[in-house]
Write a protein that holds these residues in place. Structure first.
Motif, PDB file in Angstrom:
ATOM      1  N   ARG A   1       0.839  -1.197   0.000  1.00 54.00           N
ATOM      2  CA  ARG A   1       0.000   0.000   0.000  1.00 54.00           C
ATOM      3  C   ARG A   1       0.875   1.248   0.000  1.00 54.00           C
ATOM      4  NH1 ARG A   1      -3.890  -0.821   4.799  1.00 54.00           N
ATOM      5  NH2 ARG A   1      -2.979  -2.858   4.945  1.00 54.00           N
ATOM      6  N   GLY A   2       1.972   1.200   0.710  1.00 53.54           N
ATOM      7  CA  GLY A   2       2.901   2.333   0.745  1.00 53.54           C
ATOM      8  C   GLY A   2       3.526   2.576  -0.615  1.00 53.54           C
ATOM      9  N   LEU A   3       3.869   1.485  -1.310  1.00 54.16           N
ATOM     10  CA  LEU A   3       4.426   1.634  -2.671  1.00 54.16           C
ATOM     11  C   LEU A   3       3.384   2.198  -3.627  1.00 54.16           C
ATOM     12  CD1 LEU A   3       6.572  -1.596  -3.085  1.00 54.16           C
ATOM     13  CD2 LEU A   3       7.371   0.741  -2.849  1.00 54.16           C
ATOM     14  N   GLY A   4       2.150   1.751  -3.470  1.00 52.71           N
ATOM     15  CA  GLY A   4       1.075   2.274  -4.321  1.00 52.71           C
ATOM     16  C   GLY A   4       0.869   3.761  -4.100  1.00 52.71           C
ATOM     17  N   ALA A   5       0.940   4.181  -2.848  1.00 49.29           N
ATOM     18  CA  ALA A   5       0.769   5.602  -2.521  1.00 49.29           C
ATOM     19  C   ALA A   5       1.929   6.411  -3.097  1.00 49.29           C
ATOM     20  CB  ALA A   5       0.678   5.788  -1.009  1.00 49.29           C
TER      21      ALA A   5
ATOM     22  N   VAL B   1       1.243  11.955  -9.728  1.00 48.19           N
ATOM     23  CA  VAL B   1       0.687  13.303  -9.536  1.00 48.19           C
ATOM     24  C   VAL B   1       1.792  14.344  -9.680  1.00 48.19           C
ATOM     25  CG1 VAL B   1      -0.365  14.858  -7.832  1.00 48.19           C
ATOM     26  CG2 VAL B   1      -1.268  12.560  -8.143  1.00 48.19           C
ATOM     27  N   LEU B   2       2.943  14.064  -9.077  1.00 52.51           N
ATOM     28  CA  LEU B   2       4.073  14.988  -9.168  1.00 52.51           C
ATOM     29  C   LEU B   2       4.539  15.140 -10.619  1.00 52.51           C
ATOM     30  CD1 LEU B   2       6.094  16.748  -7.627  1.00 52.51           C
ATOM     31  CD2 LEU B   2       7.545  14.721  -7.405  1.00 52.51           C
ATOM     32  N   ALA B   3       4.657  14.014 -11.329  1.00 50.78           N
ATOM     33  CA  ALA B   3       5.076  14.058 -12.738  1.00 50.78           C
ATOM     34  C   ALA B   3       4.047  14.798 -13.575  1.00 50.78           C
ATOM     35  CB  ALA B   3       5.291  12.643 -13.266  1.00 50.78           C
ATOM     36  N   SER B   4       2.765  14.537 -13.290  1.00 51.23           N
ATOM     37  CA  SER B   4       1.699  15.223 -14.027  1.00 51.23           C
ATOM     38  C   SER B   4       1.755  16.727 -13.776  1.00 51.23           C
ATOM     39  CB  SER B   4       0.349  14.661 -13.600  1.00 51.23           C
ATOM     40  OG  SER B   4      -0.692  15.365 -14.219  1.00 51.23           O
ATOM     41  N   GLY B   5       1.981  17.105 -12.536  1.00 50.47           N
ATOM     42  CA  GLY B   5       2.093  18.530 -12.204  1.00 50.47           C
ATOM     43  C   GLY B   5       3.294  19.168 -12.882  1.00 50.47           C
ATOM     44  N   ALA B   6       4.412  18.422 -12.903  1.00 49.74           N
ATOM     45  CA  ALA B   6       5.620  18.958 -13.563  1.00 49.74           C
ATOM     46  C   ALA B   6       5.377  19.141 -15.049  1.00 49.74           C
ATOM     47  CB  ALA B   6       6.803  18.022 -13.306  1.00 49.74           C
ATOM     48  N   LEU B   7       4.718  18.161 -15.680  1.00 48.34           N
ATOM     49  CA  LEU B   7       4.416  18.274 -17.113  1.00 48.34           C
ATOM     50  C   LEU B   7       3.472  19.443 -17.382  1.00 48.34           C
ATOM     51  CD1 LEU B   7       4.063  14.526 -18.159  1.00 48.34           C
ATOM     52  CD2 LEU B   7       5.883  16.132 -18.783  1.00 48.34           C
ATOM     53  N   THR B   8       2.497  19.637 -16.510  1.00 43.40           N
ATOM     54  CA  THR B   8       1.566  20.761 -16.663  1.00 43.40           C
ATOM     55  C   THR B   8       2.326  22.089 -16.542  1.00 43.40           C
ATOM     56  OG1 THR B   8      -0.240  19.447 -15.764  1.00 43.40           O
ATOM     57  CG2 THR B   8      -0.526  21.831 -15.746  1.00 43.40           C
ATOM     58  N   ALA B   9       3.225  22.158 -15.560  1.00 41.41           N
ATOM     59  CA  ALA B   9       4.023  23.379 -15.381  1.00 41.41           C
ATOM     60  C   ALA B   9       4.924  23.620 -16.585  1.00 41.41           C
ATOM     61  CB  ALA B   9       4.858  23.280 -14.104  1.00 41.41           C
ATOM     62  N   LEU B  10       5.547  22.557 -17.112  1.00 42.12           N
ATOM     63  CA  LEU B  10       6.401  22.705 -18.299  1.00 42.12           C
ATOM     64  C   LEU B  10       5.588  23.158 -19.502  1.00 42.12           C
ATOM     65  CD1 LEU B  10       8.808  19.636 -18.014  1.00 42.12           C
ATOM     66  CD2 LEU B  10       9.412  22.058 -17.890  1.00 42.12           C
ATOM     67  N   ALA B  11       4.388  22.598 -19.663  1.00 38.77           N
ATOM     68  CA  ALA B  11       3.520  22.996 -20.774  1.00 38.77           C
ATOM     69  C   ALA B  11       3.143  24.465 -20.654  1.00 38.77           C
ATOM     70  CB  ALA B  11       2.277  22.118 -20.822  1.00 38.77           C
ATOM     71  N   ALA B  12       2.843  24.900 -19.431  1.00 39.66           N
ATOM     72  CA  ALA B  12       2.494  26.308 -19.216  1.00 39.66           C
ATOM     73  C   ALA B  12       3.696  27.207 -19.519  1.00 39.66           C
ATOM     74  CB  ALA B  12       2.008  26.521 -17.783  1.00 39.66           C
TER      75      ALA B  12
END
Length: 185
Positions: A9-13, A20-31
């Motif tokens: 469960r810890g690995l899944g989290a 989420v972090l990678a998605s946020g970084a990609l969103t920031a890079l796109a912006a």
């Protein structure tokens, strides 16, 4: 087993948090990319506007130059103001020199605003130099060109015309239109 499930469960989290972090970084890079592209477009427009303004300024200066030369060609008293030659020139010769200056300056203006290439400017100069009055004007104004900054575009073009004149004078034959090596653009 309970320990393994908790570890899984810890690995899944961690995986979800990483996603989420990678998605946020990609969103920031796109912006950021969007902002950078927008700034690049603005800079290109400013550069185009600046070039258009520069060309308009050159054209306006050319018109003013022609107006001043025209007044001097029409009025011998005004032409005296422009008589800065080392030799004595008649009023007729002065008007001819002023017109030669207008022709040369017009070609120079065309080149500066991009209406003709350096090779075409060379062709104009080769044609001008076929006229003995233009040649006399060119010799009479040599001291004027000597005051130009060596690295300036006008000085470089003047030197090109000087070199062409020497080549024309050294050439044998009547095929003046093939004398000299046109510059590469």
């Amino acid at each position: 087993m309970a320990t393994q499930k908790r570890g899984m469960r810890g690995l899944g989290a961690i995986a979800v948090a990483g996603t989420v972090l990678a998605s946020g970084a990609l969103t920031a890079l796109a912006a950021q990319r969007h902002v950078i592209d927008s700034l690049r477009v603005r800079v290109e427009r400013l550069e185009q506007t600046t070039q258009a303004q520069r060309d308009a300024n050159i054209a306006q200066q050319q018109r003013l130059h022609w107006e001043l030369l025209s007044k001097a060609m029409d009025d011998a008293e005004l032409a005296e103001v422009l008589d800065t030659y080392e030799q004595e020139v008649s009023a007729k010769k002065q008007r001819q020199f002023l017109f030669a200056n207008a022709l040369y300056t017009n070609a120079l203006c065309y080149y500066r605003i991009g209406n003709i290439s350096r090779e075409e400017f060379f062709g104009f100069a080769r044609g001008f130099l076929q006229n003995p009055i233009f040649r006399e004007y060119w010799y009479a104004t040599r001291p004027h060109r000597a005051t130009l900054i060596d690295a300036s575009e006008e000085a470089e073009l003047g030197q090109m015309v000087d070199d062409l004149l020497r080549q024309l004078e050294d050439a044998d034959g009547d095929e003046w239109w093939v004398v000299g090596e046109p510059p590469a653009d």
